[in-house]
Design a protein around this motif. Structure first.
Motif, PDB file in Angstrom:
ATOM      1  N   ILE A  70      87.727  65.283  56.743  1.00  0.00           N
ATOM      2  CA  ILE A  70      87.661  64.989  55.319  1.00  0.00           C
ATOM      3  C   ILE A  70      86.197  64.773  54.951  1.00  0.00           C
ATOM      4  CG2 ILE A  70      88.049  62.504  55.640  1.00  0.00           C
ATOM      5  CD1 ILE A  70      89.636  62.550  52.985  1.00  0.00           C
ATOM      6  N   SER A  71      85.790  65.333  53.819  1.00  0.00           N
ATOM      7  CA  SER A  71      84.407  65.176  53.374  1.00  0.00           C
ATOM      8  C   SER A  71      84.382  65.140  51.850  1.00  0.00           C
ATOM      9  CB  SER A  71      83.533  66.315  53.900  1.00  0.00           C
ATOM     10  OG  SER A  71      83.981  67.564  53.399  1.00  0.00           O
ATOM     11  N   GLN A  72      83.215  64.878  51.298  1.00  0.00           N
ATOM     12  CA  GLN A  72      83.136  64.764  49.844  1.00  0.00           C
ATOM     13  C   GLN A  72      81.809  65.287  49.333  1.00  0.00           C
ATOM     14  OE1 GLN A  72      83.382  60.603  48.801  1.00  0.00           O
ATOM     15  NE2 GLN A  72      81.700  60.023  50.143  1.00  0.00           N
ATOM     16  N   ASP A  73      81.830  65.697  48.099  1.00  0.00           N
ATOM     17  CA  ASP A  73      80.621  66.050  47.354  1.00  0.00           C
ATOM     18  C   ASP A  73      80.693  65.237  46.069  1.00  0.00           C
ATOM     19  OD1 ASP A  73      78.642  67.122  45.717  1.00  0.00           O
ATOM     20  OD2 ASP A  73      78.931  69.152  46.466  1.00  0.00           O
ATOM     21  N   ASN A  74      80.055  64.088  46.063  1.00  0.00           N
ATOM     22  CA  ASN A  74      80.175  63.190  44.919  1.00  0.00           C
ATOM     23  C   ASN A  74      79.561  63.781  43.650  1.00  0.00           C
ATOM     24  OD1 ASN A  74      81.613  61.225  46.233  1.00  0.00           O
ATOM     25  ND2 ASN A  74      79.821  60.068  46.860  1.00  0.00           N
ATOM     26  N   ALA A  75      78.592  64.652  43.808  1.00  0.00           N
ATOM     27  CA  ALA A  75      77.995  65.284  42.626  1.00  0.00           C
ATOM     28  C   ALA A  75      79.007  66.168  41.917  1.00  0.00           C
ATOM     29  CB  ALA A  75      76.778  66.097  43.036  1.00  0.00           C
ATOM     30  N   LYS A  76      79.953  66.697  42.676  1.00  0.00           N
ATOM     31  CA  LYS A  76      80.997  67.558  42.103  1.00  0.00           C
ATOM     32  C   LYS A  76      82.321  66.820  41.949  1.00  0.00           C
ATOM     33  CE  LYS A  76      79.108  71.854  44.040  1.00  0.00           C
ATOM     34  NZ  LYS A  76      79.395  73.035  44.906  1.00  0.00           N
ATOM     35  N   ASN A  77      82.354  65.534  42.300  1.00  0.00           N
ATOM     36  CA  ASN A  77      83.605  64.759  42.251  1.00  0.00           C
ATOM     37  C   ASN A  77      84.719  65.482  42.998  1.00  0.00           C
ATOM     38  OD1 ASN A  77      82.597  62.584  40.678  1.00  0.00           O
ATOM     39  ND2 ASN A  77      82.803  63.819  38.828  1.00  0.00           N
ATOM     40  N   THR A  78      84.383  65.992  44.153  1.00  0.00           N
ATOM     41  CA  THR A  78      85.330  66.796  44.926  1.00  0.00           C
ATOM     42  C   THR A  78      85.416  66.286  46.358  1.00  0.00           C
ATOM     43  OG1 THR A  78      84.878  68.751  43.566  1.00  0.00           O
ATOM     44  CG2 THR A  78      85.870  69.129  45.725  1.00  0.00           C
ATOM     45  N   VAL A  79      86.629  66.279  46.858  1.00  0.00           N
ATOM     46  CA  VAL A  79      86.904  65.926  48.251  1.00  0.00           C
ATOM     47  C   VAL A  79      87.511  67.147  48.928  1.00  0.00           C
ATOM     48  CG1 VAL A  79      88.326  64.497  49.753  1.00  0.00           C
ATOM     49  CG2 VAL A  79      87.159  63.473  47.816  1.00  0.00           C
ATOM     50  N   TYR A  80      87.154  67.320  50.178  1.00  0.00           N
ATOM     51  CA  TYR A  80      87.617  68.478  50.938  1.00  0.00           C
ATOM     52  C   TYR A  80      88.397  68.036  52.173  1.00  0.00           C
ATOM     53  CZ  TYR A  80      83.847  70.532  48.188  1.00  0.00           C
ATOM     54  OH  TYR A  80      83.029  70.922  47.152  1.00  0.00           O
ATOM     55  N   LEU A  81      89.261  68.923  52.642  1.00  0.00           N
ATOM     56  CA  LEU A  81      89.932  68.726  53.916  1.00  0.00           C
ATOM     57  C   LEU A  81      89.800  70.030  54.695  1.00  0.00           C
ATOM     58  CD1 LEU A  81      91.574  66.698  55.626  1.00  0.00           C
ATOM     59  CD2 LEU A  81      93.630  67.881  54.815  1.00  0.00           C
ATOM     60  N   GLN A  82      88.926  70.013  55.686  1.00  0.00           N
ATOM     61  CA  GLN A  82      88.781  71.168  56.554  1.00  0.00           C
ATOM     62  C   GLN A  82      89.799  71.048  57.669  1.00  0.00           C
ATOM     63  OE1 GLN A  82      86.639  73.930  56.359  1.00  0.00           O
ATOM     64  NE2 GLN A  82      87.854  74.673  58.088  1.00  0.00           N
ATOM     65  N   MET A  83      90.646  72.057  57.789  1.00  0.00           N
ATOM     66  CA  MET A  83      91.722  72.022  58.775  1.00  0.00           C
ATOM     67  C   MET A  83      91.509  73.152  59.771  1.00  0.00           C
ATOM     68  SD  MET A  83      94.951  71.209  56.267  1.00  0.00           S
ATOM     69  CE  MET A  83      94.891  72.824  55.489  1.00  0.00           C
ATOM     70  N   ASN A  84      91.277  72.792  61.007  1.00  0.00           N
ATOM     71  CA  ASN A  84      91.078  73.763  62.077  1.00  0.00           C
ATOM     72  C   ASN A  84      92.188  73.653  63.109  1.00  0.00           C
ATOM     73  OD1 ASN A  84      88.588  74.507  60.893  1.00  0.00           O
ATOM     74  ND2 ASN A  84      87.486  72.953  62.063  1.00  0.00           N
ATOM     75  N   SER A  85      92.300  74.671  63.940  1.00  0.00           N
ATOM     76  CA  SER A  85      93.318  74.683  65.006  1.00  0.00           C
ATOM     77  C   SER A  85      94.692  74.319  64.459  1.00  0.00           C
ATOM     78  CB  SER A  85      92.925  73.711  66.132  1.00  0.00           C
ATOM     79  OG  SER A  85      91.662  74.051  66.653  1.00  0.00           O
ATOM     80  N   LEU A  86      95.055  74.955  63.365  1.00  0.00           N
ATOM     81  CA  LEU A  86      96.311  74.625  62.698  1.00  0.00           C
ATOM     82  C   LEU A  86      97.511  74.952  63.566  1.00  0.00           C
ATOM     83  CD1 LEU A  86      95.316  75.700  59.113  1.00  0.00           C
ATOM     84  CD2 LEU A  86      96.219  73.450  59.724  1.00  0.00           C
ATOM     85  N   LYS A  87      98.531  74.116  63.424  1.00  0.00           N
ATOM     86  CA  LYS A  87      99.767  74.257  64.185  1.00  0.00           C
ATOM     87  C   LYS A  87     100.932  74.432  63.214  1.00  0.00           C
ATOM     88  CE  LYS A  87      98.001  70.915  67.586  1.00  0.00           C
ATOM     89  NZ  LYS A  87      98.277  69.625  68.257  1.00  0.00           N
ATOM     90  N   PRO A  88     102.038  75.024  63.664  1.00  0.00           N
ATOM     91  CA  PRO A  88     103.204  75.148  62.775  1.00  0.00           C
ATOM     92  C   PRO A  88     103.653  73.798  62.212  1.00  0.00           C
ATOM     93  CG  PRO A  88     103.470  76.564  64.672  1.00  0.00           C
ATOM     94  CD  PRO A  88     102.231  75.743  64.926  1.00  0.00           C
ATOM     95  N   GLU A  89     103.496  72.734  62.972  1.00  0.00           N
ATOM     96  CA  GLU A  89     103.908  71.418  62.492  1.00  0.00           C
ATOM     97  C   GLU A  89     102.988  70.861  61.401  1.00  0.00           C
ATOM     98  OE1 GLU A  89     103.419  72.366  65.684  1.00  0.00           O
ATOM     99  OE2 GLU A  89     102.556  70.726  66.879  1.00  0.00           O
ATOM    100  N   ASP A  90     101.899  71.545  61.112  1.00  0.00           N
ATOM    101  CA  ASP A  90     101.044  71.158  59.985  1.00  0.00           C
ATOM    102  C   ASP A  90     101.568  71.713  58.657  1.00  0.00           C
ATOM    103  OD1 ASP A  90      98.221  71.709  62.112  1.00  0.00           O
ATOM    104  OD2 ASP A  90      99.067  69.774  61.534  1.00  0.00           O
ATOM    105  N   THR A  91     102.600  72.538  58.735  1.00  0.00           N
ATOM    106  CA  THR A  91     103.178  73.110  57.521  1.00  0.00           C
ATOM    107  C   THR A  91     103.731  72.007  56.629  1.00  0.00           C
ATOM    108  OG1 THR A  91     103.731  75.211  58.577  1.00  0.00           O
ATOM    109  CG2 THR A  91     105.011  74.591  56.633  1.00  0.00           C
ATOM    110  N   ALA A  92     103.278  71.979  55.390  1.00  0.00           N
ATOM    111  CA  ALA A  92     103.684  70.933  54.455  1.00  0.00           C
ATOM    112  C   ALA A  92     103.039  71.188  53.100  1.00  0.00           C
ATOM    113  CB  ALA A  92     103.263  69.555  54.968  1.00  0.00           C
ATOM    114  N   MET A  93     103.496  70.423  52.114  1.00  0.00           N
ATOM    115  CA  MET A  93     102.779  70.340  50.844  1.00  0.00           C
ATOM    116  C   MET A  93     101.721  69.263  51.016  1.00  0.00           C
ATOM    117  SD  MET A  93     102.689  71.616  47.755  1.00  0.00           S
ATOM    118  CE  MET A  93     104.322  72.144  47.221  1.00  0.00           C
TER     119      MET A  93
END
Length: 123
Positions: A70-93
């Protein structure tokens, strides 16, 4: 009041990566803490990662530790979630959430503002 809009979801094969974004608008100075939650069909919503917007301090659920960032860019008021090595169990909303509380454990009860969600499917 804070409005949150997520983007970046999609379908990916196991082992792949996705980056989710959450753009905040409105009274953004209120958002002391932001987080990502997810909910799979038939399961309860669970916390994934949290970041304090001031210090940048982060916390992760054990299930994603070492794979998600999880990271943020406060100048853009935006938060990110970088997801690597994804697994089928990560499937979700995946939902972005924010709160003005000074302390915010990774539990939905502490978050008052929510986005509409973005679907992540891993096959």
């Amino acid at each position: 009041h804070v409005q949150l809009v997520e983007s970046g979801g999609g379908s990916v094969q196991a082992g792949g990566s996705l980056r989710l974004s959450c753009a905040a608008s409105g009274y953004t100075y209120n958002r002391n803490c932001m987080a990502w939650f997810r909910q799979a069909p038939g399961k309860e919503r669970e916390g994934v990662a949290r970041i304090y917007t001031g210090s940048g301090n982060t916390y992760y659920a054990d299930s994603v530790k070492g794979r998600f960032t999880i990271s943020q860019d406060n100048a853009k008021n935006t938060v990110y979630l970088q997801m690597n090595s994804l697994k089928p169990e990560d499937t979700a909303m995946y939902y972005c959430a924010a709160t003005n509380l000074k302390k915010c454990p990774l539990h939905e009860a502490y978050f008052g503002w929510w986005g509409q969600g973005t679907q992540v499917t891993v096959s």
